[in-house]
Scaffold this motif. Structure first.
Motif, PDB file in Angstrom:
ATOM      1  N   LEU A  69       0.832  -1.193   0.000  1.00 53.54           N
ATOM      2  CA  LEU A  69       0.000   0.000   0.000  1.00 53.54           C
ATOM      3  C   LEU A  69       0.871   1.248   0.000  1.00 53.54           C
ATOM      4  N   GLY A  70       1.957   1.202   0.780  1.00 54.92           N
ATOM      5  CA  GLY A  70       2.869   2.339   0.821  1.00 54.92           C
ATOM      6  C   GLY A  70       3.539   2.573  -0.518  1.00 54.92           C
ATOM      7  N   GLU A  71       3.952   1.476  -1.183  1.00 51.30           N
ATOM      8  CA  GLU A  71       4.576   1.601  -2.502  1.00 51.30           C
ATOM      9  C   GLU A  71       3.618   2.224  -3.512  1.00 51.30           C
ATOM     10  N   GLN A  72       2.344   1.845  -3.389  1.00 48.40           N
ATOM     11  CA  GLN A  72       1.336   2.372  -4.329  1.00 48.40           C
ATOM     12  C   GLN A  72       1.122   3.860  -4.106  1.00 48.40           C
ATOM     13  N   GLN A  73       1.215   4.305  -2.866  1.00 47.96           N
ATOM     14  CA  GLN A  73       0.928   5.702  -2.551  1.00 47.96           C
ATOM     15  C   GLN A  73       2.118   6.622  -2.806  1.00 47.96           C
ATOM     16  N   ARG A  74       3.315   6.045  -2.969  1.00 50.23           N
ATOM     17  CA  ARG A  74       4.507   6.882  -3.223  1.00 50.23           C
ATOM     18  C   ARG A  74       4.547   7.359  -4.680  1.00 50.23           C
TER      19      ARG A  74
END
Length: 426
Positions: A421-426
């Motif tokens: 999820l963090g990778e997607q939001q970066r």
């Protein structure tokens, strides 16, 4: 726009004649024991006061613990809570690494599937505001010769349900039977089951049972007071109607990943999973699961009439247990087996007995057995369950401990969800 009868019948024949493939079986065997994140978006992801109430009502449960937020505040839980079996229908997409194609199991396109039973192990209650995620895997696969449908495949699917804190709420093992529609129709074991017919006196007798039913509620059922062999009362469900199916779906049962769609969404679903759609008598593609409300389609696969979902009867059994045990108790385990179809027009009667009582890991437990019979006196489902009860000596009913390895798996899967999820939001 017209549709030729020959063309419709040809597509109908193709759907009926789909066979279980060795390729699907090989894929299943390769996938045994592999965890994967469930990326399905259920109709309901997060429990709210309203969705909890509507789900309980969808299978006929009016217990105020599930339907009245103010009532729940006065219980040991300090809040409205969900029926524990609501974990079955709650799911938000869990991000996870994509499995290689060869480890995803068989698809069994065009093969009829029905739930034949399941086992729940529960560990935590569901509160308003809880979002449930799950990861799952194929636990076993077996090929058998079925009296009803010839060759069949029996699969046990294991789903681990966890909340937004990565706490394991429950583990659900579902037994699903896949049968070849052609063989089911040829066998036709149940096609001559007589349709029921009720008099006003019959319905009045049924209503007497309904009028006597009520949840135990706030009065504790203490472990010390339970007697082995005691009767658990009687509950009625039915006669089964199409309305029951509509209400169950409206309460949150989404049959995901297949689902029920309409309009443009139905069109998109047909493009995604064309084998799930079988032409009806008008030449219109419609969902294969309409065996639960479409009598003609049910007859096409060897049944006399439409029939219920196995999951619905699991909910009925859970309702019987929670009515008996009272608000302060907790169902630790529920195992059920679907023995016969429950057809439109059938009534189901639930009865039970206490089989034993014991103390284990600090929990005050009772073991019970439940039987579900129809108006013909046939057993259509059986269940056994273990319930943690409050104790006069030891206090409130305790909750079971989550196995350490399962805790670790849940934390690991949820951490990976957060990373992706963090990778997607970066």
């Amino acid at each position: 726009m017209t549709q030729s009868t020959d063309s419709t019948e040809e597509r109908f024949k193709e759907a009926i004649e789909a066979e279980i493939s060795e390729e699907d079986l090989a894929k299943d065997r390769a996938a045994l024991g592999i965890w994967s994140a469930s990326k399905h978006q259920e109709w309901i992801s997060t429990a709210t006061g309203e969705t909890i109430r509507n789900f309980a009502n969808s299978y006929g449960d009016d217990n105020p613990l599930y339907t009245d937020p103010e009532y729940g505040k006065r219980t040991r839980w300090g809040s409205q809570v969900a029926p524990q079996i609501m974990a079955a229908i709650l799911n938000a997409p869990l991000r996870g690494d994509k499995l290689p194609k060869e480890l995803r199991g068989g698809s069994y396109r065009g093969i009829h599937a029905f739930v034949s039973g399941g086992t729940w192990d529960w560990y935590r209650p569901i509160y308003p505001g809880d979002t449930l995620y799950s990861f799952s895997g194929l636990e076993s696969v077996e090929v058998k010769q079925s009296e009803f449908a010839g060759r069949s495949v029996i699969r046990v699917l294991r789903d681990v349900k966890m909340n937004q804190r990565a706490e394991v709420v429950g583990v659900y093992r579902t037994l699903v039977i896949y049968t070849e529609r052609k063989k089911a129709k040829e066998k036709g074991k149940y096609k001559n089951v007589e349709a029921p017919s009720y008099t006003k006196e019959d319905i009045a007798a049924l209503d007497e049972i309904y009028s006597a039913e009520k949840p135990r509620g706030a009065e504790p059922r203490y472990w010390e007071d339970v007697v082995v062999g005691e009767d658990m009362g009687k509950m009625a469900k039915g006669p089964l109607t199409t309305t029951d199916m509509v209400v169950f779906h409206a309460g949150g049962y989404g049959f995901v990943p297949y689902g029920l769609k309409t309009g443009r969404l139905a069109y998109k679903n047909r493009q995604r999973i064309p084998a799930f759609f079988i032409d009806n008598e008008y030449g219109v593609p419609d969902v294969a699961q309409r065996v639960h409300w479409d009598n003609e389609w049910a007859k096409a696969i060897g049944n006399p009439r439409a029939y219920d979902y196995g999951v619905l009867r699991e909910c009925w059994i859970h309702h019987f247990l929670t009515d008996w045990m009272g608000d302060g108790a907790f169902v630790v385990r529920q195992h059920d087996e679907i023995r016969r179809f429950n057809y439109q027009g059938d009534i189901q009667y639930l009865t039970g007995k206490v089989q034993g009582k014991r103390q284990e890991d600090g929990l005050m437990l009772v073991d019970v057995a439940v039987e579900v019979t129809n108006q013909r006196g046939e057993t259509t489902a059986q269940a056994d369950a273990t319930i943690s009860l409050p104790s006069r000596e030891h206090g409130a009913a305790m909750l079971p401990e989550v196995p350490v390895e399962l805790k670790r798996d849940a934390v690991r899967m949820f951490e990976r969800h957060g990373e992706l999820l963090g990778e997607q939001q970066r």
